[in-house]
Design a protein around this motif. Structure first.
Motif, short mmCIF file in Angstrom:
data_model
loop_
_atom_site.label_atom_id
_atom_site.label_comp_id
_atom_site.label_asym_id
_atom_site.label_seq_id
_atom_site.Cartn_x
_atom_site.Cartn_y
_atom_site.Cartn_z
N UNK A 28 1.20 -1.28 -0.24
CA UNK A 28 0.05 0.27 -0.10
C UNK A 28 1.18 1.30 0.44
N UNK A 29 2.04 1.39 0.31
CA UNK A 29 2.58 1.89 0.89
C UNK A 29 2.98 3.06 -0.16
N UNK A 30 3.46 1.72 -1.33
CA UNK A 30 4.41 2.53 -2.87
C UNK A 30 5.45 1.90 -3.04
N UNK A 31 5.30 0.34 -2.44
CA UNK A 31 6.77 0.36 -3.49
C UNK A 31 7.64 -0.49 -4.27
N UNK A 32 5.82 -0.61 -4.76
CA UNK A 32 5.74 -0.63 -6.73
C UNK A 32 5.92 0.50 -7.88
N UNK A 33 6.49 1.95 -7.24
CA UNK A 33 6.12 3.20 -7.92
C UNK A 33 7.42 3.42 -8.25
N UNK A 34 6.85 3.85 -9.37
CA UNK A 34 8.35 4.33 -10.79
C UNK A 34 9.35 5.00 -10.38
N UNK A 35 8.41 6.21 -9.75
CA UNK A 35 9.48 7.23 -9.35
C UNK A 35 10.59 7.11 -8.39
N UNK A 36 11.28 7.83 -8.47
CA UNK A 36 13.36 8.05 -7.52
C UNK A 36 13.00 8.02 -6.30
N UNK A 37 13.00 7.30 -5.51
CA UNK A 37 13.35 6.64 -4.91
C UNK A 37 14.59 7.89 -3.49
N UNK A 38 13.71 8.04 -2.37
CA UNK A 38 14.81 8.92 -1.74
C UNK A 38 15.11 8.59 -0.43
N UNK A 39 16.10 8.46 0.66
CA UNK A 39 16.72 7.50 1.91
C UNK A 39 15.68 7.65 2.33
N UNK A 40 14.70 7.98 3.11
CA UNK A 40 13.64 7.42 3.49
C UNK A 40 13.09 6.46 2.93
N UNK A 41 12.79 6.42 1.63
CA UNK A 41 12.03 5.34 0.74
C UNK A 41 12.99 3.88 1.09
N UNK A 42 14.73 4.46 1.13
CA UNK A 42 15.02 2.93 1.24
C UNK A 42 15.28 2.94 2.52
N UNK A 43 15.12 3.56 3.64
CA UNK A 43 14.67 3.26 4.96
C UNK A 43 13.66 2.44 5.27
N UNK A 44 12.65 2.62 4.48
CA UNK A 44 11.53 1.88 4.84
C UNK A 44 11.25 1.17 4.29
N UNK A 45 11.88 1.07 3.44
CA UNK A 45 11.71 -0.70 2.57
C UNK A 45 12.82 -1.56 3.06
N UNK A 46 13.95 -1.22 3.74
CA UNK A 46 15.04 -2.21 5.03
C UNK A 46 14.33 -2.39 5.85
N UNK A 47 13.89 -1.91 6.25
CA UNK A 47 13.30 -1.85 8.14
C UNK A 47 11.96 -3.09 7.28
#
Length: 97
Positions: A28-47
């Motif tokens: 739901x959060x948007x793991x599949x979105x095509x936009x560029x990822x920021x540092x916080x996006x990578x942190x959310x996915x890693x956690x």
């Protein structure tokens, strides 16, 4: 080997439920979105993924055969469950940044 009862069953079902919640959160959060990822996006996915892995390991830890009846794996499984829940909550909190 004895059958799992009591808190072992509770830990296994709760960790399976939270694994499903984590998968729904990441989808739901948007793991599949095509936009560029920021540092916080990578942190959310890693956690989220680390929390998912820890929660998926909880039933394995809780039901691992032990050599004698005095060795209990439930306290370790409880700590891994708490760690997995904490990681998912941190991932959810970092979506606000």
């Amino acid at each position: 080997m004895r059958a799992p009862v009591g808190s072992v069953v509770g830990l296994c079902s709760a960790s399976a439920t939270l694994c499903a919640v984590d998968m729904a959160f990441l989808g739901y959060w948007g793991l599949h979105e095509a936009g560029p990822w920021q540092w916080n996006d990578r942190l959310v996915v890693a956690l989220g993924f680390i929390g998912f892995a820890v929660l998926a390991a909880t039933p394995w830890i809780a039901t691992t055969p032990v050599p004698d009846e005095s060795a209990d794996r439930v306290p370790v499984a409880r700590r891994t469950f708490a760690l997995g829940v904490s990681l998912i909550w941190l991932a959810a909190m970092f979506t606000l940044f």
